[in-house]
Design a protein around this motif. Structure first.
Motif, PDB file in Angstrom:
ATOM      1  N   PHE A 331       0.841  -1.410  -0.001  1.00 22.81           N
ATOM      2  CA  PHE A 331       0.115   0.020  -0.160  1.00 22.81           C
ATOM      3  C   PHE A 331       0.980   1.301   0.095  1.00 22.81           C
ATOM      4  O   PHE A 331       0.491   1.999  -0.756  1.00 22.81           O
ATOM      5  CB  PHE A 331      -0.968   0.113   1.195  1.00 22.81           C
ATOM      6  CG  PHE A 331      -1.687   1.429   1.410  1.00 22.81           C
ATOM      7  CD1 PHE A 331      -2.673   1.577   0.751  1.00 22.81           C
ATOM      8  CD2 PHE A 331      -1.374   2.270   2.147  1.00 22.81           C
ATOM      9  CE1 PHE A 331      -3.449   2.784   0.767  1.00 22.81           C
ATOM     10  CE2 PHE A 331      -2.122   3.335   2.416  1.00 22.81           C
ATOM     11  CZ  PHE A 331      -3.030   3.784   1.683  1.00 22.81           C
ATOM     12  N   LEU A 332       1.888   1.240   0.879  1.00 22.23           N
ATOM     13  CA  LEU A 332       2.867   2.419   0.884  1.00 22.23           C
ATOM     14  C   LEU A 332       3.584   2.611  -0.244  1.00 22.23           C
ATOM     15  O   LEU A 332       3.887   3.715  -0.720  1.00 22.23           O
ATOM     16  CB  LEU A 332       3.730   2.139   2.155  1.00 22.23           C
ATOM     17  CG  LEU A 332       3.031   2.429   3.712  1.00 22.23           C
ATOM     18  CD1 LEU A 332       4.110   2.074   4.543  1.00 22.23           C
ATOM     19  CD2 LEU A 332       2.177   3.570   3.737  1.00 22.23           C
ATOM     20  N   MET A 333       3.845   1.633  -0.973  1.00 22.13           N
ATOM     21  CA  MET A 333       4.679   1.519  -2.120  1.00 22.13           C
ATOM     22  C   MET A 333       4.001   2.138  -3.550  1.00 22.13           C
ATOM     23  O   MET A 333       4.336   3.041  -4.219  1.00 22.13           O
ATOM     24  CB  MET A 333       5.342   0.196  -2.527  1.00 22.13           C
ATOM     25  CG  MET A 333       6.440  -0.055  -1.563  1.00 22.13           C
ATOM     26  SD  MET A 333       7.470  -1.527  -2.275  1.00 22.13           S
ATOM     27  CE  MET A 333       6.236  -2.900  -2.075  1.00 22.13           C
ATOM     28  N   ARG A 334       2.546   1.608  -3.428  1.00 24.78           N
ATOM     29  CA  ARG A 334       1.639   1.890  -4.383  1.00 24.78           C
ATOM     30  C   ARG A 334       1.476   3.476  -4.436  1.00 24.78           C
ATOM     31  O   ARG A 334       1.200   4.039  -5.346  1.00 24.78           O
ATOM     32  CB  ARG A 334       0.384   1.163  -4.368  1.00 24.78           C
ATOM     33  CG  ARG A 334      -0.584   1.451  -5.302  1.00 24.78           C
ATOM     34  CD  ARG A 334      -1.930   0.695  -5.123  1.00 24.78           C
ATOM     35  NE  ARG A 334      -1.601  -0.899  -5.017  1.00 24.78           N
ATOM     36  CZ  ARG A 334      -2.234  -1.586  -4.170  1.00 24.78           C
ATOM     37  NH1 ARG A 334      -3.046  -1.070  -3.117  1.00 24.78           N
ATOM     38  NH2 ARG A 334      -1.948  -2.951  -4.326  1.00 24.78           N
ATOM     39  N   ASN A 335       1.465   4.138  -3.048  1.00 20.55           N
ATOM     40  CA  ASN A 335       1.033   5.501  -3.236  1.00 20.55           C
ATOM     41  C   ASN A 335       2.135   6.369  -2.755  1.00 20.55           C
ATOM     42  O   ASN A 335       2.185   7.522  -2.483  1.00 20.55           O
ATOM     43  CB  ASN A 335       0.100   5.605  -1.913  1.00 20.55           C
ATOM     44  CG  ASN A 335      -1.303   4.882  -2.152  1.00 20.55           C
ATOM     45  OD1 ASN A 335      -1.949   5.596  -2.839  1.00 20.55           O
ATOM     46  ND2 ASN A 335      -1.765   3.732  -1.615  1.00 20.55           N
ATOM     47  N   LYS A 336       3.419   5.651  -2.856  1.00 27.75           N
ATOM     48  CA  LYS A 336       4.557   6.315  -2.837  1.00 27.75           C
ATOM     49  C   LYS A 336       4.876   7.132  -1.483  1.00 27.75           C
ATOM     50  O   LYS A 336       5.216   8.326  -1.655  1.00 27.75           O
ATOM     51  CB  LYS A 336       4.716   7.209  -4.116  1.00 27.75           C
ATOM     52  CG  LYS A 336       5.030   6.216  -5.401  1.00 27.75           C
ATOM     53  CD  LYS A 336       4.967   7.407  -6.643  1.00 27.75           C
ATOM     54  CE  LYS A 336       5.054   6.621  -7.917  1.00 27.75           C
ATOM     55  NZ  LYS A 336       3.864   5.781  -8.162  1.00 27.75           N
ATOM     56  N   TYR A 337       4.212   6.747  -0.632  1.00 28.44           N
ATOM     57  CA  TYR A 337       4.579   7.213   0.932  1.00 28.44           C
ATOM     58  C   TYR A 337       6.307   6.958   1.404  1.00 28.44           C
ATOM     59  O   TYR A 337       6.350   6.160   2.219  1.00 28.44           O
ATOM     60  CB  TYR A 337       3.537   6.630   1.794  1.00 28.44           C
ATOM     61  CG  TYR A 337       2.020   7.134   1.734  1.00 28.44           C
ATOM     62  CD1 TYR A 337       1.895   8.383   1.217  1.00 28.44           C
ATOM     63  CD2 TYR A 337       1.069   6.288   1.741  1.00 28.44           C
ATOM     64  CE1 TYR A 337       0.576   8.689   0.806  1.00 28.44           C
ATOM     65  CE2 TYR A 337      -0.080   6.551   1.732  1.00 28.44           C
ATOM     66  CZ  TYR A 337      -0.348   7.982   1.408  1.00 28.44           C
ATOM     67  OH  TYR A 337      -1.707   8.295   0.888  1.00 28.44           O
ATOM     68  N   CYS A 338       7.140   7.511   0.777  1.00 29.74           N
ATOM     69  CA  CYS A 338       8.387   7.106   0.682  1.00 29.74           C
ATOM     70  C   CYS A 338       9.022   7.214   2.299  1.00 29.74           C
ATOM     71  O   CYS A 338       9.946   6.473   2.505  1.00 29.74           O
ATOM     72  CB  CYS A 338       9.085   7.926  -0.342  1.00 29.74           C
ATOM     73  SG  CYS A 338       8.753   7.314  -2.121  1.00 29.74           S
ATOM     74  N   ARG A 339       8.796   8.376   2.841  1.00 27.50           N
ATOM     75  CA  ARG A 339       9.460   8.661   4.084  1.00 27.50           C
ATOM     76  C   ARG A 339       9.085   7.283   5.203  1.00 27.50           C
ATOM     77  O   ARG A 339       9.984   6.823   5.786  1.00 27.50           O
ATOM     78  CB  ARG A 339       9.013   9.948   4.662  1.00 27.50           C
ATOM     79  CG  ARG A 339       9.533  10.925   3.835  1.00 27.50           C
ATOM     80  CD  ARG A 339       9.546  12.423   4.559  1.00 27.50           C
ATOM     81  NE  ARG A 339      10.052  13.638   3.641  1.00 27.50           N
ATOM     82  CZ  ARG A 339      11.301  13.805   3.244  1.00 27.50           C
ATOM     83  NH1 ARG A 339      12.229  13.059   4.067  1.00 27.50           N
ATOM     84  NH2 ARG A 339      11.540  14.917   2.475  1.00 27.50           N
ATOM     85  N   LEU A 340       7.731   7.163   5.224  1.00 19.82           N
ATOM     86  CA  LEU A 340       7.458   6.222   6.232  1.00 19.82           C
ATOM     87  C   LEU A 340       7.616   4.801   5.551  1.00 19.82           C
ATOM     88  O   LEU A 340       8.127   3.985   6.479  1.00 19.82           O
ATOM     89  CB  LEU A 340       5.788   6.136   6.594  1.00 19.82           C
ATOM     90  CG  LEU A 340       4.987   5.025   7.010  1.00 19.82           C
ATOM     91  CD1 LEU A 340       5.689   5.145   8.448  1.00 19.82           C
ATOM     92  CD2 LEU A 340       3.617   5.170   7.153  1.00 19.82           C
ATOM     93  N   LEU A 341       7.605   4.589   4.457  1.00 21.78           N
ATOM     94  CA  LEU A 341       8.087   3.426   3.752  1.00 21.78           C
ATOM     95  C   LEU A 341       9.600   2.898   4.073  1.00 21.78           C
ATOM     96  O   LEU A 341       9.912   1.862   4.298  1.00 21.78           O
ATOM     97  CB  LEU A 341       7.953   3.270   2.353  1.00 21.78           C
ATOM     98  CG  LEU A 341       8.174   2.149   1.467  1.00 21.78           C
ATOM     99  CD1 LEU A 341       7.229   1.089   1.991  1.00 21.78           C
ATOM    100  CD2 LEU A 341       7.834   2.562  -0.021  1.00 21.78           C
ATOM    101  N   SER A 342      10.429   4.279   3.946  1.00 17.12           N
ATOM    102  CA  SER A 342      11.907   4.028   4.226  1.00 17.12           C
ATOM    103  C   SER A 342      11.973   3.549   5.774  1.00 17.12           C
ATOM    104  O   SER A 342      12.975   2.666   5.721  1.00 17.12           O
ATOM    105  CB  SER A 342      12.706   5.395   4.130  1.00 17.12           C
ATOM    106  OG  SER A 342      12.663   5.678   2.935  1.00 17.12           O
ATOM    107  N   LEU A 343      11.365   4.027   6.499  1.00 20.58           N
ATOM    108  CA  LEU A 343      11.575   3.609   8.065  1.00 20.58           C
ATOM    109  C   LEU A 343      11.080   2.091   8.170  1.00 20.58           C
ATOM    110  O   LEU A 343      11.826   1.083   8.799  1.00 20.58           O
ATOM    111  CB  LEU A 343      10.898   4.496   9.043  1.00 20.58           C
ATOM    112  CG  LEU A 343      10.584   4.081  10.361  1.00 20.58           C
ATOM    113  CD1 LEU A 343      11.859   3.947  10.890  1.00 20.58           C
ATOM    114  CD2 LEU A 343       9.623   4.883  11.155  1.00 20.58           C
TER     115      LEU A 343
END
Length: 349
Positions: A331-343
């Motif tokens: 979900f995070l990758m699809r929506n490109k929530y990169c900061r949270l995704l990085s963590l």
């Protein structure tokens, strides 16, 4: 002049800096209760004395063939082993692993009755003081039905496929060890390992090859012993992995289109591709040995997620193939929530 007997099985062992483990591996083959085998040692640019050890072992057993291959890569070594093999069947063993002493006797007895194209058996994973058994099916299968063959093919792509009640607890299904292939089928269909990738070459090989094997059997006995070490290929830092994963994805997508595989195969392949995407992020962005500054890693993550092939993939996956944590990451990758995704990726991967 006596006619030399064709061995039943040729065991191909790629050897790369395996001086410390090769004796144990080869000893498990030389001591087999069934003697009609051939051992093909392909030295693959070793620098630790492995070649001398190969030659020493060959001097003790005339069933051992040694080849010194100057081309790097496990795929090249396995391909060379296929070319050198004389047996009716070929199997692959890694130089740091070993097999039980009765595996080929049991295979020979079963093959007399069922005339296999391919025979599979189970494995045990050894890591430090922990051992995990891995099985393809819940029971032995003397001869696969078409449905069981398709199940094996899908498990090669996605061992945890939700469409089957019995799950495989590792990616063992895609490995070439634990399988005995009829050599004639490999040669007739020019089935070889892709030298363009150093990642997932065995999954690609089995995916493309299994269509050509029809008489397949399976033993649930764990004859193969896989040694998981901290310095194994799966744990080493392999930068620029995107090009290797991308190559495998393209080849499997071509195979699906060419053979007209059904939705079950498509869903399983897409699941594999998402795990490859996880692998790309682990290898190229978040690996502990990656010295790229954090800011550049963040932009690297955005760059990968903006690639059309991955953004399109994330739109068509079947969420039932993934765990809850994986679905959160997707979900995070699809929506490109990169900061949270990085963590989260640093924690998950």
């Amino acid at each position: 002049m006596a006619v030399e007997k064709t061995p039943l099985v040729s065991v191909v062992i790629p050897v790369y800096n395996a001086f410390a483990t090769l004796n144990k591996c080869v000893d498990s083959l030389r001591a087999q209760s069934y003697n009609d085998i051939e051992i093909v040692l392909v030295n693959n640019c070793s620098t630790d004395g492995s070649l001398d050890l190969c030659l020493e072992l060959a001097s003790k057993d005339d069933r051992i063939i040694v080849d010194d291959l100057l081309e790097k890569g496990v795929s090249s070594a396995r391909n060379r082993g296929i070319d050198l093999a004389n047996g009716n069947f070929i199997t692959f063993v890694d130089a740091d692993d070993w097999v039980d002493l009765n595996v080929f006797e049991i295979f020979a007895n079963l093959n007399t009755e069922y005339n296999y194209d391919l025979f599979c058996y189970s494995a045990q994973y050894h890591k430090e003081y922990k051992t995990i058994a891995s099985y393809l099916f819940s029971d032995c299968v003397e001869l696969f039905s078409q449905e069981q063959k398709e199940e094996l093919q899908i498990k090669v792509l996605t061992p945890q496929s939700p469409i089957y009640s019995y799950k495989v607890n590792t990616r063992f299904a895609g490995s070439v060890w634990g399988k005995i292939y009829r050599r004639e089928v490999l040669l007739k269909n020019n089935l070889r390992f892709a030298t363009e990738t150093i990642i997932s070459e065995d999954v690609l090989f089995n995916t493309l090859a299994l269509d050509f094997f029809h008489r397949i059997g399976y033993s649930r006995d764990c004859f193969y012993h896989y040694e998981q070490s901290a310095c194994s290929a799966q744990n080493r830092y392999r930068p620029n992995s995107e090009k290797y994963f991308s190559f495998v994805i393209n080849k499997i997508q071509e195979w699906i289109a060419k053979t007209g595989k059904n939705q079950n195969f498509i869903d399983a392949a897409n699941c594999l591709f998402v795990h490859y995407l996880f692998g790309i992020l682990k290898e190229d962005i978040f690996h502990k040995d990656n010295e790229i500054p954090l800011k550049k890693r963040f932009w690297g993550l955005k760059e990968i997620l903006n690639l059309e092939k991955y953004s399109n993939l994330l739109k068509v996956i079947n969420k039932d193939y993934f765990s809850l944590p994986e679905n959160v990451l997707i979900f995070l990758m699809r929506n490109k929530y990169c900061r949270l995704l990085s963590l989260l990726l640093k924690l998950y991967l």
